[in-house]
Design a protein around this motif. Structure first.
Motif, short mmCIF file in Angstrom:
data_model
loop_
_atom_site.label_atom_id
_atom_site.label_comp_id
_atom_site.label_asym_id
_atom_site.label_seq_id
_atom_site.Cartn_x
_atom_site.Cartn_y
_atom_site.Cartn_z
N GLU A 164 22.95 41.67 43.93
CA GLU A 164 24.09 42.38 43.36
C GLU A 164 25.24 42.39 44.35
O GLU A 164 25.05 42.70 45.53
CB GLU A 164 23.70 43.82 43.01
N MET A 165 26.42 42.03 43.90
CA MET A 165 27.59 42.04 44.76
C MET A 165 28.08 43.47 44.98
O MET A 165 28.20 44.24 44.03
CB MET A 165 28.72 41.23 44.13
N VAL A 166 28.32 43.82 46.22
CA VAL A 166 28.95 45.09 46.55
C VAL A 166 30.32 44.75 47.14
O VAL A 166 30.45 44.38 48.30
CB VAL A 166 28.10 45.90 47.56
N ASN A 167 31.34 44.86 46.28
CA ASN A 167 32.69 44.47 46.68
C ASN A 167 33.39 45.67 47.33
O ASN A 167 33.55 46.71 46.69
CB ASN A 167 33.47 44.01 45.44
N PRO A 168 33.79 45.54 48.60
CA PRO A 168 34.34 46.70 49.32
C PRO A 168 35.81 47.00 48.99
O PRO A 168 36.36 47.99 49.49
CB PRO A 168 34.21 46.28 50.78
N TYR A 169 36.43 46.17 48.16
CA TYR A 169 37.87 46.32 47.93
C TYR A 169 38.16 47.03 46.60
O TYR A 169 37.31 47.06 45.70
CB TYR A 169 38.55 44.95 47.96
N GLU A 170 39.34 47.58 46.51
CA GLU A 170 39.74 48.31 45.31
C GLU A 170 39.66 47.40 44.09
O GLU A 170 40.14 46.26 44.11
CB GLU A 170 41.16 48.83 45.48
#
Length: 204
Positions: A27-33
């Protein structure tokens, strides 16, 4: 920081995050808004990383045909997502520079900014994996040296591509170049344009 350098920094971050799990189903955990340009750049490289590893998997010599077909269809789906994201990124540049007054001598580039950035994302993955090859302990020094030489070329290509992208964006911003964006129109994914699919539909 210029835009292409920012892109590469985010691509490196995404590549590193992917390889912490090193799983095409992670699962991708995208740190950006969400929906920010940084968010889409991170997502772009994450998709490229998954596709990179699926391309490796499908080349396994004794892979079962059913598994190979499953992977191939997943690659096709990712290809479409990749194209959609590139077009989204080009939409960002189109909106950003839509009010720029182009010079009468302005020319169009051979590729749009986002397709150049697409190449930068793939190049980031090439650099990561080639670097890994230089650190393998079970291979010959001949292999390591060959990979070090290739890595050196890839790093030079990275520098050149970053410079070229930023130059292109500067040329568009100052009116020396103008953007034209063409939708990719991938016919094999369209049931109304792929003859194998629409003939099958006519038979039903």
């Amino acid at each position: 920081m210029l835009f292409a350098e920012l892109c590469y920094q985010i691509f490196e971050e995404s590549t590193s995050c992917y390889h912490q799990k090193d799983c095409v189903d992670a699962e991708m955990v995208n740190p950006y808004e969400y929906k920010s340009i940084e968010y889409y750049l991170f997502l772009k490289n994450w998709i490229d990383a998954i596709q990179w590893h699926l391309e490796d998997m499908i080349r396994e010599l004794d892979i079962e045909p059913v598994k190979a077909l499953e992977i191939k269809r997943r690659i096709d789906q990712l290809n479409q997502r990749r194209t959609d994201l590139v077009e989204l990124l080009d939409g960002y540049f189109w909106n950003k520079y839509k009010d720029v007054k182009t010079l009468s001598s302005a020319t169009v580039n051979t590729e749009s900014p986002a397709w150049a950035i697409d190449r930068l994302s793939i190049l980031c993955l090439k650099i990561y994996h080639m670097s890994q090859e230089t650190q393998r302990g079970e291979v010959t020094q001949v292999h390591v040296k060959a990979c070090e030489d290739k890595l050196s070329v890839l790093l030079e290509q990275k520098r050149d591509l970053i410079r070229a992208i930023d130059q292109l964006l500067d040329d568009i911003e100052t009116g020396h170049k103008y953007m034209k964006v063409y939708k990719q129109m991938k016919m094999y994914n369209d049931p109304e344009l792929n003859p194998v699919l629409y003939r099958k539909g006519q038979e039903l």
